[in-house]
Design an enzyme around this catalytic site. Sequence first.
Site, PDB file in Angstrom:
ATOM      1  N   ASP A   1       0.942  -1.246   0.024  1.00 52.61           N
ATOM      2  CA  ASP A   1      -0.018  -0.063   0.226  1.00 52.61           C
ATOM      3  C   ASP A   1       0.935   1.367  -0.018  1.00 52.61           C
ATOM      4  O   ASP A   1       1.845   1.190   0.519  1.00 52.61           O
ATOM      5  CB  ASP A   1      -0.947   0.079   1.290  1.00 52.61           C
ATOM      6  CG  ASP A   1      -1.838   0.932   1.218  1.00 52.61           C
ATOM      7  OD1 ASP A   1      -2.437   1.335  -0.061  1.00 52.61           O
ATOM      8  OD2 ASP A   1      -2.504   1.267   2.330  1.00 52.61           O
ATOM      9  N   GLY A   2       0.330   2.459  -0.352  1.00 50.37           N
ATOM     10  CA  GLY A   2       1.054   3.438  -0.447  1.00 50.37           C
ATOM     11  C   GLY A   2       1.488   4.224  -1.886  1.00 50.37           C
ATOM     12  O   GLY A   2       2.171   5.253  -1.963  1.00 50.37           O
ATOM     13  N   ASN A   3       1.188   3.248  -2.956  1.00 54.52           N
ATOM     14  CA  ASN A   3       1.618   3.676  -4.312  1.00 54.52           C
ATOM     15  C   ASN A   3       1.207   5.025  -4.742  1.00 54.52           C
ATOM     16  O   ASN A   3       1.696   5.938  -5.212  1.00 54.52           O
ATOM     17  CB  ASN A   3       1.171   2.957  -5.273  1.00 54.52           C
ATOM     18  CG  ASN A   3       1.912   1.661  -5.225  1.00 54.52           C
ATOM     19  OD1 ASN A   3       3.068   1.410  -4.633  1.00 54.52           O
ATOM     20  ND2 ASN A   3       1.622   0.362  -6.115  1.00 54.52           N
TER      21      ASN A   3
ATOM     22  N   HIS B   1       2.329   3.931  -8.877  1.00 53.91           N
ATOM     23  CA  HIS B   1       1.952   2.359  -9.339  1.00 53.91           C
ATOM     24  C   HIS B   1       3.362   1.853 -10.181  1.00 53.91           C
ATOM     25  O   HIS B   1       3.613   0.928  -9.843  1.00 53.91           O
ATOM     26  CB  HIS B   1       0.853   2.212 -10.154  1.00 53.91           C
ATOM     27  CG  HIS B   1      -0.548   2.657  -9.209  1.00 53.91           C
ATOM     28  ND1 HIS B   1      -0.576   1.802  -7.856  1.00 53.91           N
ATOM     29  CD2 HIS B   1      -1.481   3.261  -9.430  1.00 53.91           C
ATOM     30  CE1 HIS B   1      -1.867   2.467  -7.525  1.00 53.91           C
ATOM     31  NE2 HIS B   1      -2.528   3.264  -8.318  1.00 53.91           N
TER      32      HIS B   1
ATOM     33  N   TRP C   1     -12.221  -1.889  -7.511  1.00 56.36           N
ATOM     34  CA  TRP C   1     -13.016  -1.580  -8.636  1.00 56.36           C
ATOM     35  C   TRP C   1     -13.876  -0.165  -8.466  1.00 56.36           C
ATOM     36  O   TRP C   1     -14.273   0.453  -9.449  1.00 56.36           O
ATOM     37  CB  TRP C   1     -14.317  -2.748  -9.236  1.00 56.36           C
ATOM     38  CG  TRP C   1     -13.462  -3.883  -9.584  1.00 56.36           C
ATOM     39  CD1 TRP C   1     -13.335  -5.039  -8.603  1.00 56.36           C
ATOM     40  CD2 TRP C   1     -12.772  -4.419 -10.875  1.00 56.36           C
ATOM     41  NE1 TRP C   1     -12.726  -6.060  -9.346  1.00 56.36           N
ATOM     42  CE2 TRP C   1     -12.389  -5.708 -10.748  1.00 56.36           C
ATOM     43  CE3 TRP C   1     -12.460  -3.560 -11.964  1.00 56.36           C
ATOM     44  CZ2 TRP C   1     -11.766  -5.984 -11.645  1.00 56.36           C
ATOM     45  CZ3 TRP C   1     -11.944  -3.997 -12.954  1.00 56.36           C
ATOM     46  CH2 TRP C   1     -11.501  -5.450 -12.817  1.00 56.36           C
TER      47      TRP C   1
ATOM     48  N   LEU D   1      10.419 -20.570  -5.815  1.00 54.31           N
ATOM     49  CA  LEU D   1       9.352 -19.746  -4.954  1.00 54.31           C
ATOM     50  C   LEU D   1       7.945 -19.819  -5.888  1.00 54.31           C
ATOM     51  O   LEU D   1       7.900 -19.696  -6.857  1.00 54.31           O
ATOM     52  CB  LEU D   1      10.048 -18.341  -5.038  1.00 54.31           C
ATOM     53  CG  LEU D   1       9.093 -17.231  -4.638  1.00 54.31           C
ATOM     54  CD1 LEU D   1       8.933 -17.092  -3.313  1.00 54.31           C
ATOM     55  CD2 LEU D   1       9.730 -15.741  -4.941  1.00 54.31           C
TER      56      LEU D   1
HETATM   57  C1  IPE Z   1      -5.409  -2.729  -0.225  1.00 55.45           C
HETATM   58  O1  IPE Z   1      -5.001  -1.322  -0.116  1.00 55.45           O
HETATM   59  C2  IPE Z   1      -5.356  -3.309  -1.477  1.00 55.45           C
HETATM   60  C3  IPE Z   1      -4.230  -3.283  -2.122  1.00 55.45           C
HETATM   61  C4  IPE Z   1      -3.014  -3.001  -1.502  1.00 55.45           C
HETATM   62  C5  IPE Z   1      -4.124  -4.130  -3.224  1.00 55.45           C
HETATM   63  P1  IPE Z   1      -6.224  -0.214  -0.300  1.00 55.45           P
HETATM   64  O2  IPE Z   1      -5.517   1.045  -0.309  1.00 55.45           O
HETATM   65  O3  IPE Z   1      -7.110  -0.533  -1.470  1.00 55.45           O
HETATM   66  O4  IPE Z   1      -7.125  -0.151   0.687  1.00 55.45           O
HETATM   67  P2  IPE Z   1      -7.979   0.775   1.590  1.00 55.45           P
HETATM   68  O5  IPE Z   1      -9.071   0.971   0.715  1.00 55.45           O
HETATM   69  O6  IPE Z   1      -7.196   1.821   1.930  1.00 55.45           O
HETATM   70  O7  IPE Z   1      -8.426   0.017   3.137  1.00 55.45           O
HETATM   71  C1  IPE Z   2      -1.982   0.304  -3.234  1.00 53.95           C
HETATM   72  O1  IPE Z   2      -1.526   1.449  -3.407  1.00 53.95           O
HETATM   73  C2  IPE Z   2      -1.889  -0.588  -4.581  1.00 53.95           C
HETATM   74  C3  IPE Z   2      -3.342  -0.739  -5.217  1.00 53.95           C
HETATM   75  C4  IPE Z   2      -4.256  -0.810  -4.367  1.00 53.95           C
HETATM   76  C5  IPE Z   2      -3.462  -1.206  -6.309  1.00 53.95           C
HETATM   77  P1  IPE Z   2      -2.880   2.518  -3.377  1.00 53.95           P
HETATM   78  O2  IPE Z   2      -3.052   3.099  -4.747  1.00 53.95           O
HETATM   79  O3  IPE Z   2      -3.640   2.141  -2.496  1.00 53.95           O
HETATM   80  O4  IPE Z   2      -1.847   3.648  -2.546  1.00 53.95           O
HETATM   81  P2  IPE Z   2      -2.464   4.841  -1.554  1.00 53.95           P
HETATM   82  O5  IPE Z   2      -3.073   4.199  -0.472  1.00 53.95           O
HETATM   83  O6  IPE Z   2      -3.928   5.433  -2.322  1.00 53.95           O
HETATM   84  O7  IPE Z   2      -1.315   5.726  -1.376  1.00 53.95           O
HETATM   85 MG    MG Z   3      -4.079   2.447  -0.189  1.00 57.77          MG
END
Ligand code: IPE
Ligand code: IPE
Ligand code: MG
Length: 224
Positions: A12-14, A29, A61, A122
Amino acid sequence: MNPLNHVAIIMDGNGRWGLKNKNSRNAGHKAGLNTVEKIIKETIKNKIQFLTLYAFSTENWKRPKKEINYLFTLLENFLVNRIEDLHKQNIKLKILGLKNFSKRLNKLLNLAEKKTYKNKKLQINLALNYGSKYEIINALKNLKKSKGKINERNLTKFLLTKNIPDPDLLIRTGNTKRLSNFLLWQLAYSEIFFEKKLWPDFKEKDYNKIIKKFKNIKRNFGKI
Ligand code: IPE
Ligand code: IPE
Ligand code: MG
């Protein structure tokens, strides 16, 4: 020292990284993909058998179409460019989730799974269009159809993760402390690390630090 067979990661955090550094979520991403490559390498170095990566949830989605399309284009290009090399490295790819993407992407994913099916070094499980609640309900439906007795062992046989041991370690990057519908059943006894860094900033040394801490935790599984 705890054995470590399976690491699961909520990458998370992209989006935040992209906005902060390049003024575009999608750039985040793209940068996140570099971290994926680094972590795969480091997972092999650490002789870990299973790596499960949460790449797209059933709830994702709800994001703008432009972002969703970008994510799947990135994945398509990754598969086209990298699958041969992953195969040569003896890596097996498995998709966790319903493959209801474009015809082209579905085909690429099926091919990648088929090609790498027998690989042993792996196993990478890519959680893609994955939702844990859906997975459990679906497993229950199929268990009922099979007329099997409803118990833990039988239910596990119908989960997408059948034949995969439960994660020993879960890491979520991005400074958020929640599971976001990821492996709710399988994480029952996993050690959980919430990491402040955004996924594109997460480095090998951060990963190794967590692994080191994990190895020294006293895991009880209810015992003393
Ligand atoms: C969880 O991250 C899903 C993935 C990393 C693929 P999200 O960014 O979608 O989660 P929420 O919505 O903040 O809980
Ligand atoms: C996680 O990063 C990757 C996916 C859910 C595809 P996010 O796109 O949720 O990044 P933030 O949380 O918005 O920074
Ligand atoms: Mg996120």
